[in-house]
Design a protein around this motif. Structure first.
Motif, mmCIF file in Angstrom:
data_model
loop_
_atom_site.group_PDB
_atom_site.id
_atom_site.type_symbol
_atom_site.label_atom_id
_atom_site.label_comp_id
_atom_site.label_asym_id
_atom_site.label_seq_id
_atom_site.Cartn_x
_atom_site.Cartn_y
_atom_site.Cartn_z
ATOM 1 N N MET A 196 12.416 -42.311 1.559
ATOM 2 C CA MET A 196 11.199 -41.605 1.163
ATOM 3 C C MET A 196 10.144 -42.625 0.771
ATOM 4 S SD MET A 196 9.100 -40.481 -1.533
ATOM 5 C CE MET A 196 10.045 -40.810 -2.999
ATOM 6 N N ILE A 197 8.923 -42.440 1.278
ATOM 7 C CA ILE A 197 7.798 -43.325 0.969
ATOM 8 C C ILE A 197 6.745 -42.522 0.220
ATOM 9 C CG2 ILE A 197 5.971 -44.780 1.932
ATOM 10 C CD1 ILE A 197 7.817 -45.045 4.459
ATOM 11 N N ASN A 198 6.385 -42.965 -0.980
ATOM 12 C CA ASN A 198 5.311 -42.328 -1.727
ATOM 13 C C ASN A 198 3.963 -42.690 -1.112
ATOM 14 O OD1 ASN A 198 6.077 -40.606 -3.749
ATOM 15 N ND2 ASN A 198 6.167 -42.147 -5.354
ATOM 16 N N ILE A 199 3.069 -41.750 -1.047
ATOM 17 C CA ILE A 199 1.722 -41.983 -0.516
ATOM 18 C C ILE A 199 0.740 -41.873 -1.674
ATOM 19 C CG2 ILE A 199 -0.020 -41.256 1.140
ATOM 20 C CD1 ILE A 199 2.315 -39.898 2.720
ATOM 21 N N LEU A 200 0.068 -42.978 -1.967
ATOM 22 C CA LEU A 200 -0.800 -43.051 -3.141
ATOM 23 C C LEU A 200 -2.272 -43.150 -2.753
ATOM 24 C CD1 LEU A 200 1.242 -45.686 -5.211
ATOM 25 C CD2 LEU A 200 1.493 -43.199 -5.225
ATOM 26 N N GLY A 201 -3.116 -42.516 -3.556
ATOM 27 C CA GLY A 201 -4.564 -42.650 -3.412
ATOM 28 C C GLY A 201 -5.072 -42.339 -2.024
ATOM 29 N N SER A 202 -6.025 -43.151 -1.577
ATOM 30 C CA SER A 202 -6.688 -42.898 -0.294
ATOM 31 C C SER A 202 -5.795 -43.160 0.912
ATOM 32 C CB SER A 202 -7.959 -43.758 -0.180
ATOM 33 O OG SER A 202 -7.631 -45.131 -0.279
ATOM 34 N N ASP A 203 -4.611 -43.718 0.700
ATOM 35 C CA ASP A 203 -3.665 -43.902 1.816
ATOM 36 C C ASP A 203 -3.315 -42.569 2.473
ATOM 37 O OD1 ASP A 203 -3.627 -46.600 1.391
ATOM 38 O OD2 ASP A 203 -1.610 -46.677 0.525
ATOM 39 N N ILE A 204 -3.495 -41.477 1.742
ATOM 40 C CA ILE A 204 -3.165 -40.155 2.291
ATOM 41 C C ILE A 204 -3.947 -39.878 3.570
ATOM 42 C CG2 ILE A 204 -4.912 -38.911 0.924
ATOM 43 C CD1 ILE A 204 -1.379 -37.608 1.746
ATOM 44 N N ASN A 205 -5.155 -40.439 3.670
ATOM 45 C CA ASN A 205 -5.996 -40.209 4.856
ATOM 46 C C ASN A 205 -5.380 -40.820 6.113
ATOM 47 O OD1 ASN A 205 -8.028 -38.827 3.380
ATOM 48 N ND2 ASN A 205 -8.875 -40.784 2.695
ATOM 49 N N ASN A 206 -4.571 -41.861 5.940
ATOM 50 C CA ASN A 206 -3.928 -42.505 7.084
ATOM 51 C C ASN A 206 -2.751 -41.693 7.617
ATOM 52 O OD1 ASN A 206 -5.671 -44.719 6.725
ATOM 53 N ND2 ASN A 206 -4.258 -45.703 5.306
ATOM 54 N N TYR A 207 -2.282 -40.758 6.818
ATOM 55 C CA TYR A 207 -1.107 -39.969 7.199
ATOM 56 C C TYR A 207 -1.462 -38.581 7.737
ATOM 57 C CZ TYR A 207 2.081 -43.334 4.997
ATOM 58 O OH TYR A 207 2.799 -44.461 4.678
ATOM 59 N N LYS A 208 -2.644 -38.075 7.379
ATOM 60 C CA LYS A 208 -2.961 -36.672 7.678
ATOM 61 C C LYS A 208 -3.037 -36.366 9.173
ATOM 62 C CE LYS A 208 -5.164 -35.206 3.401
ATOM 63 N NZ LYS A 208 -6.372 -34.667 2.741
ATOM 64 N N ASN A 209 -3.508 -37.289 9.970
ATOM 65 C CA ASN A 209 -3.700 -37.011 11.395
ATOM 66 C C ASN A 209 -2.722 -37.765 12.295
ATOM 67 O OD1 ASN A 209 -5.990 -35.286 10.941
ATOM 68 N ND2 ASN A 209 -7.165 -37.137 10.479
ATOM 69 N N ARG A 210 -1.664 -38.303 11.691
ATOM 70 C CA ARG A 210 -0.663 -39.005 12.475
ATOM 71 C C ARG A 210 0.267 -38.038 13.192
ATOM 72 N NH1 ARG A 210 2.581 -43.336 9.003
ATOM 73 N NH2 ARG A 210 4.105 -42.722 10.592
ATOM 74 N N LYS A 211 0.879 -38.516 14.267
ATOM 75 C CA LYS A 211 1.943 -37.755 14.918
ATOM 76 C C LYS A 211 3.281 -38.256 14.366
ATOM 77 C CE LYS A 211 -0.361 -36.586 19.251
ATOM 78 N NZ LYS A 211 -0.306 -36.667 20.734
ATOM 79 N N TYR A 212 4.208 -37.323 14.186
ATOM 80 C CA TYR A 212 5.480 -37.671 13.562
ATOM 81 C C TYR A 212 6.649 -37.356 14.486
ATOM 82 C CZ TYR A 212 2.772 -38.245 9.328
ATOM 83 O OH TYR A 212 1.838 -38.682 8.412
ATOM 84 N N SER A 213 7.681 -38.177 14.368
ATOM 85 C CA SER A 213 8.903 -37.962 15.139
ATOM 86 C C SER A 213 9.697 -36.813 14.521
ATOM 87 C CB SER A 213 9.756 -39.234 15.148
ATOM 88 O OG SER A 213 9.011 -40.319 15.672
ATOM 89 N N ASN A 214 10.721 -36.364 15.235
ATOM 90 C CA ASN A 214 11.533 -35.234 14.764
ATOM 91 C C ASN A 214 12.296 -35.539 13.474
ATOM 92 O OD1 ASN A 214 10.740 -33.638 16.897
ATOM 93 N ND2 ASN A 214 12.467 -34.228 18.199
ATOM 94 N N ASN A 215 12.499 -36.837 13.189
ATOM 95 C CA ASN A 215 13.236 -37.215 11.979
ATOM 96 C C ASN A 215 12.308 -37.573 10.816
ATOM 97 O OD1 ASN A 215 12.364 -39.624 13.259
ATOM 98 N ND2 ASN A 215 13.921 -40.804 12.169
ATOM 99 N N GLU A 216 10.997 -37.328 10.988
ATOM 100 C CA GLU A 216 10.013 -37.663 9.953
ATOM 101 C C GLU A 216 9.395 -36.382 9.385
ATOM 102 O OE1 GLU A 216 8.295 -42.003 11.294
ATOM 103 O OE2 GLU A 216 7.428 -40.241 12.266
ATOM 104 N N TYR A 217 9.260 -36.337 8.068
ATOM 105 C CA TYR A 217 8.741 -35.148 7.385
ATOM 106 C C TYR A 217 7.638 -35.565 6.416
ATOM 107 C CZ TYR A 217 12.942 -33.029 9.306
ATOM 108 O OH TYR A 217 13.917 -32.571 10.160
ATOM 109 N N PHE A 218 6.420 -35.158 6.750
ATOM 110 C CA PHE A 218 5.247 -35.508 5.940
ATOM 111 C C PHE A 218 4.903 -34.353 5.011
ATOM 112 C CE2 PHE A 218 0.449 -35.149 5.885
ATOM 113 C CZ PHE A 218 0.266 -36.045 4.850
ATOM 114 N N PHE A 219 4.700 -34.667 3.740
ATOM 115 C CA PHE A 219 4.317 -33.680 2.735
ATOM 116 C C PHE A 219 2.974 -34.074 2.129
ATOM 117 C CE2 PHE A 219 8.874 -33.457 3.075
ATOM 118 C CZ PHE A 219 9.179 -32.111 2.928
ATOM 119 N N ASP A 220 1.989 -33.223 2.314
ATOM 120 C CA ASP A 220 0.678 -33.394 1.690
ATOM 121 C C ASP A 220 0.651 -32.532 0.440
ATOM 122 O OD1 ASP A 220 -1.997 -33.472 0.960
ATOM 123 O OD2 ASP A 220 -2.766 -33.048 2.976
#
Length: 349
Positions: free
Chosen positions: A305-329
């Protein structure tokens, strides 16, 4: 415990409150959240939300009237508030537990009295106290109350680094700095009948006192694995804890297991249980405090699990994820430096 599905009251509307409300919904349990944050992200996941200062008696009474059992997402709620609620509705875990863990000095004494190893520490309320105990340096000065994610902490290598003004604002403990090898945590859920489900130890990496990464399996030997689980169970039993809690540990270079602190709630390092286990820490917490049974729980996968801090969240919002990856906003509107904005879990089949 209840004749029909209870209504669960949750104090706090951040990401932990959101996950708890989501777990309750899966179980057919309605939730009412009490929070002082008008922008609380948990309002998207609960059945009802009450926005109020925690000390406003009228709103507290409204909250209490709508629920059957109450829990919380953070431990720094004033004891008087939890005590007021507990006169009418069950609060789990017990407010008496918060009296211990809200104060680092009391928490250390509680752990030591159980015969469990902690970091060496002293209570201090002046620079003079540290001057009398120079052998405690280098050390970390920590506020006794209201400290989290590195807040209220000062690394002190020598007496010249001490600011006298600190002691006019807070009371502190001074912990001797240890030769740290790694950090782990154990998430445990204890049910009303004393049954426990103990998740496997989680290895954690912190940056600037904020959790950056967690992973299972932890890179530890079997002795540390078993000892960390047994200590967590011993603490939970002594507290007569009902619900999910976390025990955080240091491991020094001599491979000694040292309790750092207790979190009487679901915990950031346990977020990977949402995807890596059949029953997450949030599911188990809701089950335990609502009087449900401890069910068999299956590990699905190793995980990171990787914590997403501060403005780094913007780098994750529009990414494509593999079947083994789970993004939580976490759906927080206000982006601030070092604020926890989301997390990514990667399953390692």
């Amino acid at each position: 415990m209840f004749n029909s599905n209870p209504v669960l009251g949750i104090i706090g509307g951040g990401q932990l409150g959101s996950f708890l409300a989501s777990s309750a919904k899966k179980l057919g349990i309605k939730t009412v959240i009490l929070t002082d944050d008008p922008l609380a992200p948990a309002k998207s996941f609960c059945d009802e939300i009450i926005i109020s200062n925690y000390s406003q008696k009228q709103k507290l009474e409204e909250f209490v009237s709508k629920v059957n059992v109450v829990t919380f997402e953070f431990e720094n709620i004033p004891f008087e508030v939890l005590s007021f609620i507990s006169k009418n509705k069950k609060v789990l875990p017990s407010p008496e537990i918060n009296k211990i863990v809200q104060n680092r000095n009391e928490e250390k004494k509680f752990i030591k009295n159980l015969g469990i190893t902690t970091t060496p520490w002293i209570y201090v309320n002046s620079k003079n106290d540290i001057e009398k105990n120079k052998d405690m340096l280098p050390g970390i000065l920590k506020t006794c109350t209201l400290g989290y994610d590195g807040k209220g902490q000062h690394l002190i290598n020598n007496l010249n680094e001490i600011d006298e003004n600190w002691f006019s604002l807070n009371e502190y403990i001074l912990e001797k700095k240890i030769n740290l090898k790694q950090e782990i945590s154990v998430i445990i859920t204890r049910f009303e009948n004393g049954d426990c489900y103990i998740y496997e130890p989680i290895e954690n990496i912190h940056k600037e006192q904020i959790l950056k990464k967690s992973k299972i399996p932890a890179n530890i030997n079997q002795d540390i694995y078993k000892q960390s689980q047994n200590v967590a169970k011993k603490i939970a039993k002594k507290l007569n804890f009902i619900g999910t809690m976390c025990v955080e540990y240091f491991i020094d270079i001599q491979n000694n297991l040292i309790v750092n602190e207790i979190a009487p709630r679901v915990h950031n390092s346990g977020h990977l249980t949402l995807n890596a286990f059949d029953i997450s820490q949030f599911d188990n917490h809701v089950r335990a405090i609502c009087g449900l049974k401890n069910l068999p729980n299956k590990k699905i996968s190793n995980a990171e699990m990787i914590n997403i801090l501060g403005s780094d969240i913007n780098n994750y919002k529009n990414r494509k994820y593999s079947n083994n990856e789970y993004f939580f906003d976490y759906l927080k509107k206000d982006i601030r430096d070092k604020r926890k904005m989301g997390h990514l879990t990667i399953l390692k089949y």
